[in-house]
Design a protein around this motif. Structure first.
Motif, PDB file in Angstrom:
ATOM      1  N   THR B 104     -64.295 -85.731 -10.065  1.00  0.00           N
ATOM      2  CA  THR B 104     -63.004 -86.303 -10.485  1.00  0.00           C
ATOM      3  C   THR B 104     -62.704 -87.653  -9.839  1.00  0.00           C
ATOM      4  O   THR B 104     -61.935 -88.439 -10.403  1.00  0.00           O
ATOM      5  N   GLN B 107     -63.192 -90.865 -11.861  1.00  0.00           N
ATOM      6  CA  GLN B 107     -62.347 -90.780 -13.060  1.00  0.00           C
ATOM      7  C   GLN B 107     -60.932 -91.208 -12.723  1.00  0.00           C
ATOM      8  O   GLN B 107     -60.265 -91.895 -13.493  1.00  0.00           O
ATOM      9  N   ARG B 108     -60.463 -90.754 -11.561  1.00  0.00           N
ATOM     10  CA  ARG B 108     -59.089 -91.043 -11.187  1.00  0.00           C
ATOM     11  C   ARG B 108     -58.950 -92.485 -10.710  1.00  0.00           C
ATOM     12  O   ARG B 108     -58.023 -93.194 -11.091  1.00  0.00           O
ATOM     13  N   ARG B 113     -57.384 -91.787 -14.739  1.00  0.00           N
ATOM     14  CA  ARG B 113     -56.946 -90.573 -15.426  1.00  0.00           C
ATOM     15  C   ARG B 113     -56.039 -89.759 -14.506  1.00  0.00           C
ATOM     16  O   ARG B 113     -56.158 -89.835 -13.282  1.00  0.00           O
ATOM     17  N   SER B 114     -55.185 -88.954 -15.133  1.00  0.00           N
ATOM     18  CA  SER B 114     -54.326 -88.075 -14.344  1.00  0.00           C
ATOM     19  C   SER B 114     -55.189 -86.979 -13.722  1.00  0.00           C
ATOM     20  O   SER B 114     -56.314 -86.732 -14.159  1.00  0.00           O
ATOM     21  N   GLU B 116     -54.846 -83.787 -13.858  1.00  0.00           N
ATOM     22  CA  GLU B 116     -55.112 -82.699 -14.804  1.00  0.00           C
ATOM     23  C   GLU B 116     -56.221 -83.085 -15.768  1.00  0.00           C
ATOM     24  O   GLU B 116     -57.147 -82.318 -16.017  1.00  0.00           O
ATOM     25  N   GLU B 117     -56.105 -84.295 -16.305  1.00  0.00           N
ATOM     26  CA  GLU B 117     -57.097 -84.738 -17.273  1.00  0.00           C
ATOM     27  C   GLU B 117     -58.480 -84.834 -16.626  1.00  0.00           C
ATOM     28  O   GLU B 117     -59.476 -84.363 -17.184  1.00  0.00           O
ATOM     29  N   ALA B 118     -58.515 -85.448 -15.417  1.00  0.00           N
ATOM     30  CA  ALA B 118     -59.789 -85.615 -14.723  1.00  0.00           C
ATOM     31  C   ALA B 118     -60.415 -84.258 -14.424  1.00  0.00           C
ATOM     32  O   ALA B 118     -61.625 -84.064 -14.587  1.00  0.00           O
ATOM     33  N   ALA B 120     -59.901 -81.436 -16.027  1.00  0.00           N
ATOM     34  CA  ALA B 120     -60.338 -80.788 -17.279  1.00  0.00           C
ATOM     35  C   ALA B 120     -61.691 -81.347 -17.692  1.00  0.00           C
ATOM     36  O   ALA B 120     -62.612 -80.582 -18.043  1.00  0.00           O
ATOM     37  N   ILE B 121     -61.839 -82.661 -17.619  1.00  0.00           N
ATOM     38  CA  ILE B 121     -63.119 -83.274 -17.994  1.00  0.00           C
ATOM     39  C   ILE B 121     -64.213 -82.855 -17.013  1.00  0.00           C
ATOM     40  O   ILE B 121     -65.346 -82.552 -17.408  1.00  0.00           O
TER      41      ILE B 121
END
Lengths: 265, 246
Positions: B104, B107-108, B113-114, B116-118, B120-121
């Motif tokens: 994550t 990604q962050r 990305r938030s 949660e989104e990070a 989830a991915i």
């Protein structure tokens, strides 16, 4: 069936009994025994209680000075350390100059210099609008001095992290500073925690130097007590004891942190 | 099927002081192509890969990736790198973060990305590489194969356009090589553009569109895996293959 059976309790017993005398931390035992003895002697003696209450203000100032100077040193050390590992020649030169010059000066000289040269210079340059009091000058002096030591601590910590860490972070698109902040420094910080605590302990002891610019720290208060009562024995015993209590507490903290980190690895 | 190459290298050189590691390589890689590079140690394979995402700056020559000339002054190297995943021989996972934290972080920080989104991915990618149950485990408690799969997930989570692999199985115990190669094969089948430095012939045969033999910093042969492994044209290729094929 007369085979000898060994219960686990017996095994455990055998194990605990096998602790050798060399494994006992004798230094700690001696400190505890002496500490209890001296603590008892001091706390039941009216003279010592008098000295302690007299120097207590000094203890406060010593702790306050140490804490603030250490925070300054942590910040300067971080900036210096980043400069020392920087590929930018100007930043590198500035950081190296800082370390080499400051580390080449005795702390006592730095404090006197801050108190009687830089301090007045700042006052004169700002036309008296900005006139840091002696205590601030002392804190800045100590912080600046220790910032140079901590610069090298940070540098060593950063350089101890494998090159692949920076490469992996940069490959994911992070900037140099993002990689430093999220990948390198968190790892480096764990490694440098013990030396940081050591330096905090050294800074606490060196804070006694501020007594030369007439600040009422622990040492200064002790000297004042002695000069008033001529009780050098009790006065300096108390001063030494107070420093020892504080540095031993820090040393203990250092050990706990070190052990924690080994567990975390 | 006419399309633009996603990686264009033109006469790329890289020198390290006296060592001339890459000597004039020109190479095009097209989208969805899988290119495997083999060659003796010290032949410049890794350096070539590292030039593509600018871990090494080429001494001279031009590299255009996804339409961006990374060798030009002022090119946004960081933005470019986010589009090129790279998996290293020694994994280079971040030891202070869990598997999930590893996947994550960029990604962050980079993709903004938030949480949660990070996450989830990240879970999606960890599932893809087959170890979603290890999300909250630190790298030092994972086997080499698992670490390498987390490293792959970490790169994939950035949704890169290109994936590069720098000897991804060389540091693994034999029984763990397959689990990593399987993930790579799956990626290749999905149409990922891949540049792989590896001597895993099985992977090359199964997945590669092209196999390149690199020696002393130059491309000696650039052909299909069958062509390279069964009918090498050059003496140097034959000599090298005779060594690695035993």
């Amino acid at each position: 069936m007369a085979e000898p059976t060994v219960t686990t309790a017996e095994l455990k017993g055998a194990k605990t009994r096998r602790i050798s005398l060399a494994d006992v931390p004798w230094w700690a035992v001696i400190i505890v025994v002496l500490g209890v003895y001296i603590g008892y002697a001091v706390l039941t003696s009216e003279t010592y209680l008098k000295v302690i209450s007299f120097v207590m203000e000094g203890v406060k100032l010593t702790l306050q000075t140490t804490l603030l100077a250490f925070i300054l040193a942590l910040v300067l050390g971080l900036l210096g350390g980043l400069g020392r590992v920087s590929k930018n020649p100007i930043l590198y030169a500035m950081a190296t100059l800082y370390v080499e010059v400051i580390r080449g000066l005795p702390m006592l000289v730095i404090i006197l210099y801050m108190g009687f040269v830089i301090g007045p210079a700042i006052r004169d340059l700002t036309g008296g609008r900005f006139d840091p009091p002696m205590l601030q000058r002392a804190i800045i002096g100590l912080g600046f001095g220790y910032g140079a030591y901590l610069t090298e601590v940070y540098r060593a910590g950063i350089q101890s992290i494998h090159r692949g860490q920076m490469e992996a972070a940069r490959s994911l698109g992070m900037t140099y500073f993002q990689a430093m902040r999220h990948v390198i420094l968190p790892q480096a910080f764990r490694i440098i925690l013990p030396p940081l605590v050591n330096n905090l302990s050294a800074l606490l002891k060196d804070s006694s130097l501020i007594s030369v610019i007439a600040l009422s720290d622990l040492l200064q208060m002790g000297r004042l007590y002695v000069s008033r009562t001529f009780r050098a024995f009790e006065g300096y015993n108390t001063v030494a004891l107070m420093y020892l209590v504080m540095t031993l507490a820090l040393s203990l903290l250092g050990r706990v942190l070190e052990r924690r980190m080994k567990v975390g690895e | 099927m006419v399309n633009e190459p996603i990686i264009q290298m033109r006469d790329v050189h890289k020198r390290f002081g006296q060592v001339h590691a890459v000597r004039g390589v020109s190479l095009d890689v097209f989208p969805a192509e899988v290119v495997v590079i083999i060659g003796p140690s010290g032949s410049g394979k890794s350096t070539l890969l590292r030039c593509i995402n600018h871990l090494e700056t080429p001494t001279s020559g031009k590299i255009i990736v996804d339409g961006i000339d990374a060798t030009a002054k002022g090119a946004d190297i960081n933005a470019l790198r986010a589009e090129i995943g790279i998996v290293f021989q020694l994994f280079n996972l971040f030891p202070h973060l869990t598997a999930l934290g590893n996947v994550t972080l960029a990604q962050r920080v980079v993709r903004k990305r938030s949480k949660e989104e990070a996450e989830a991915i990240a879970m999606e990618q960890l599932t893809k590489v087959g170890i979603p149950e290890k999300a909250h485990v630190y790298p030092d408690q994972l086997s080499g194969g698992q670490q390498q799969r987390v490293a792959i997930a970490r790169s994939l989570a950035m949704q890169p356009k290109i994936m590069m692999f720098d000897e991804p199985t060389s540091a693994l115990d034999p029984e763990m090589i397959k689990e990593v190669l399987d993930v790579m094969l799956e990626l290749a089948n999905e149409g990922m553009t891949m540049v792989v430095v590896s001597h895993e012939m099985g992977f090359a045969k199964a997945a590669a569109d092209r196999t390149i033999f690199l020696d002393e910093g130059v491309i000696v042969e650039d052909t299909t895996p069958e062509g390279l492994f069964t009918a090498p044209k050059h003496e140097r290729t034959k000599l090298f293959l005779s060594k690695i094929l035993h």
